[in-house]
Write a protein that holds these residues in place. Structure first.
Motif, short mmCIF file in Angstrom:
data_model
loop_
_atom_site.label_atom_id
_atom_site.label_comp_id
_atom_site.label_asym_id
_atom_site.label_seq_id
_atom_site.Cartn_x
_atom_site.Cartn_y
_atom_site.Cartn_z
N LEU A 125 0.79 -1.18 -0.20
CA LEU A 125 0.12 -0.01 0.08
C LEU A 125 0.94 1.22 -0.01
N THR A 126 0.58 2.34 -0.65
CA THR A 126 1.09 3.43 -0.70
C THR A 126 0.66 4.39 0.82
N GLU A 127 1.13 5.47 1.06
CA GLU A 127 0.58 6.15 2.19
C GLU A 127 -0.73 6.67 1.78
N GLU A 128 -0.95 6.91 0.56
CA GLU A 128 -2.24 7.70 0.32
C GLU A 128 -3.22 6.68 0.14
N GLU A 129 -2.91 5.37 -0.22
CA GLU A 129 -3.95 4.38 -0.20
C GLU A 129 -4.33 3.86 1.10
N ALA A 130 -3.24 3.58 1.97
CA ALA A 130 -3.63 3.25 3.48
C ALA A 130 -4.41 4.29 4.07
N ILE A 131 -4.29 5.54 4.00
CA ILE A 131 -5.06 6.68 4.51
C ILE A 131 -6.33 6.84 4.03
N ALA A 132 -6.55 6.36 2.73
CA ALA A 132 -7.93 6.30 2.25
C ALA A 132 -8.71 5.22 2.76
N VAL A 133 -8.24 4.09 2.75
CA VAL A 133 -8.77 2.76 3.51
C VAL A 133 -9.15 3.08 5.06
N ILE A 151 -16.29 -0.81 4.16
CA ILE A 151 -15.07 -1.35 3.91
C ILE A 151 -15.16 -2.29 2.96
N GLU A 152 -14.34 -2.34 1.94
CA GLU A 152 -14.45 -3.73 0.97
C GLU A 152 -13.75 -4.86 1.50
N GLU A 153 -14.22 -5.96 0.93
CA GLU A 153 -13.62 -7.32 1.41
C GLU A 153 -12.37 -7.57 1.51
N ASP A 154 -11.44 -6.77 0.33
CA ASP A 154 -10.06 -7.06 0.48
C ASP A 154 -9.34 -5.97 1.07
N ASP A 155 -9.98 -5.22 1.53
CA ASP A 155 -9.47 -4.10 2.60
C ASP A 155 -9.36 -4.21 4.08
N SER A 156 -8.66 -3.59 4.69
CA SER A 156 -8.59 -3.51 6.25
C SER A 156 -8.09 -2.45 6.68
N ARG A 157 -8.95 -1.86 7.48
CA ARG A 157 -8.41 -0.56 8.11
C ARG A 157 -7.43 -0.93 9.41
N TYR A 158 -7.54 -2.16 9.96
CA TYR A 158 -6.26 -2.39 10.91
C TYR A 158 -5.09 -2.39 9.88
N VAL A 159 -5.06 -3.16 9.03
CA VAL A 159 -3.79 -3.21 8.30
C VAL A 159 -3.23 -1.75 7.68
N ALA A 160 -4.08 -1.02 7.43
CA ALA A 160 -3.73 0.39 7.01
C ALA A 160 -3.26 1.09 8.28
N ALA A 161 -3.85 1.11 9.39
CA ALA A 161 -3.16 1.71 10.65
C ALA A 161 -1.84 1.22 10.96
N ALA A 162 -1.68 -0.18 10.71
CA ALA A 162 -0.43 -0.65 10.97
C ALA A 162 0.72 -0.31 9.95
N HIS A 163 0.14 -0.17 8.83
CA HIS A 163 1.14 0.14 7.52
C HIS A 163 1.70 1.57 7.74
N LEU A 164 1.03 2.55 8.33
CA LEU A 164 1.35 3.68 8.42
C LEU A 164 2.60 4.10 9.20
N SER A 213 -0.20 10.87 7.71
CA SER A 213 -0.47 9.96 8.33
C SER A 213 -0.99 10.08 9.75
N ILE A 214 -0.28 11.13 10.55
CA ILE A 214 -0.55 11.26 11.89
C ILE A 214 -1.82 11.83 12.03
N LYS A 215 -2.24 12.71 11.02
CA LYS A 215 -3.93 13.34 11.08
C LYS A 215 -4.66 12.08 11.10
N ALA A 216 -4.46 11.09 9.84
CA ALA A 216 -5.29 10.11 9.59
C ALA A 216 -5.45 9.20 10.93
N LEU A 217 -4.39 8.78 11.33
CA LEU A 217 -4.39 8.10 12.88
C LEU A 217 -5.12 8.70 13.96
#
Length: 431
Positions: A11-19, A27-40, A48-52
């Protein structure tokens, strides 16, 4: 911070923030907000900080969202995001004790000297149902001395990990380290969590006298190496320790022979080899080391075949058992395992990292000089324990050839080992 295990998501930063910003029910089946939060954690940026922070402010009570909030708090702590402290502070009053625990830990990672916030953390010790160990640890880390009286209430807690943390914290906050021997005593406790927890407490207290006992504690060498390395770095920097003082313990842990450990378990009757092999898969390494000792002492003749069988069936894919099999084949001096050991030496999968150092040492044990070039190549690795183990193995194989790369290694322990080998080589050539 070592981020090798975090960079697992494409995931790019922008993609992770969007998720992460997507409502949980959309949330779509193939996406995970948890994974996005971890990836940032890989993107220490304002966006990223503002998204978190936005994720934490989303108080949807669903379990999925609560888990995402916890991970967002944790990631902000890893990023040491000072701007996030106000929103993390709100989590100290959360009904979920796990969210509170991570919020306390995160504040400790970021650093905080606001006495109001520190007192708020200390007051959690009076609140039932909290995870007190992290609270105690954080108060000691942030040097909040007014918490001593509250922490003292936990020195006789039923949970040994809390006892250990409380005693250690009081020593650190009071400056009186006489009671630290009680913490070190947990190294021989039958409960693996008590052994692991007290190692962390000994690190935090910089209790250097415990280094030899840490080396002999029957927990995974990952915990022991981390402890000895951390204590060595601070102790040498402060002029309290020397490389020569910590070297025996450091190399004892890297060799990791069960005869060098203070085992805390025993069998009530002689076990079968089948039972002992299964014990290599136990999550308590104390039981694994007892199994290793039994294989070496009782089943040395039958062990190689049994180890190769379990390797083919399961251990090749189980990083705990894999490590023990690799190490045992070396101790058993099973020369026919050369190719398997070379394969383990070169296995770059992160979860098998400790098996690489084990394979280096095992190759030294079986004495096959074909391994010298492979071991020398490992000196280019960024993994310090693999480099150090390779130096030990090369020395075992009688190789004193050039170590220019390791001689300028950024790790002071590696450089010290190379200097020692160079001196020995000089003495060997010019006695």
């Amino acid at each position: 911070m070592d981020k090798r295990f975090f960079k697992l998501y494409n995931l790019t930063e922008e993609e992770a923030i969007a998720v992460l910003d997507t409502p949980q029910d959309k949330i779509e089946e193939d996406d995970s907000r948890y994974v996005a939060a971890a990836h940032l954690v890989n993107f220490n940026s304002e966006n990223s900080i503002k998204a978190l922070i936005r994720a934490i402010q989303n108080t949807d009570p669903s379990l999925d969202n609560r888990i995402v909030r916890r991970k967002s708090v944790e990631t902000l702590g890893r990023l040491q995001a000072q701007a996030a402290i106000p929103v993390i502070r709100t989590c100290l009053a959360d009904e979920d004790c796990y969210t509170v625990e991570i919020a306390v830990w995160s504040i400790g990672e970021i650093g905080c000297q606001d006495r109001e916030i520190l007192e708020e953390i200390a007051q959690l010790l009076d609140k039932p149902g909290q995870l007190y160990r992290v609270i105690i640890h954080t108060l000691a880390k942030l040097d909040y001395k007014p918490a001593v009286a509250r922490i003292r209430n936990f020195i006789d807690a039923k949970d040994e990990t809390i006892q250990s943390a409380a005693i250690s914290a009081i020593c650190r906050l009071s400056g009186d380290y006489k009671e630290m021997e009680k913490v070190a005593a947990f190294l021989e406790h039958s409960n693996v969590n008590a052994r692991r927890g007290c190692i962390q407490d000994l690190i935090d207290a910089r209790y250097y006298p415990a280094i030899p006992d840490i080396a002999s504690c029957p927990v995974s060498l990952v915990f022991r190496l981390r402890a000895i390395r951390s204590l060595a770095e601070t102790g040498i920097k402060e002029g309290i320790l020397t490389f020569e003082a910590i070297q025996p313990s450091l190399e004892q842990v890297l060799r990791d022979h069960p005869h060098d450990l203070k085992l805390v378990h025993q069998y009530d009757q002689p076990p079968s080899i089948e039972f002992v092999i299964r014990e290599l898969y136990h999550t308590d390494f104390g039981r694994c080391y007892l199994a290793c000792k039994t294989l070496l002492d009782t089943y040395a003749i039958e062990a190689p075949e049994a180890l190769l069988t379990t390797y083919a069936q399961e251990a090749h894919n189980d990083y705990g058992a894999h490590y023990h099999v690799i190490k045992l084949l070396g101790w058993l001096k099973y020369e026919a395992a050369y190719d398997l050991l070379i394969e383990a030496l070169q296995n770059a999968a992160p979860q098998f990292q400790k098996s690489r150092a084990a394979a280096a040492l095992a190759l030294g044990e079986i004495g096959d000089k074909r391994a010298i070039l492979r071991l020398q190549a490992c000196l280019n690795s960024p993994i310090w324990d693999l480099k150090y183990a390779s130096l030990m193995a090369l020395l075992k194989l009688g190789d004193f050839s050039s170590y220019e790369i390791a001689a300028i290694d950024p790790d002071p322990l590696i450089r010290a080992k190379v200097a020692q080998i160079s001196e020995k080589a000089l003495f060997t050539v010019n006695p």
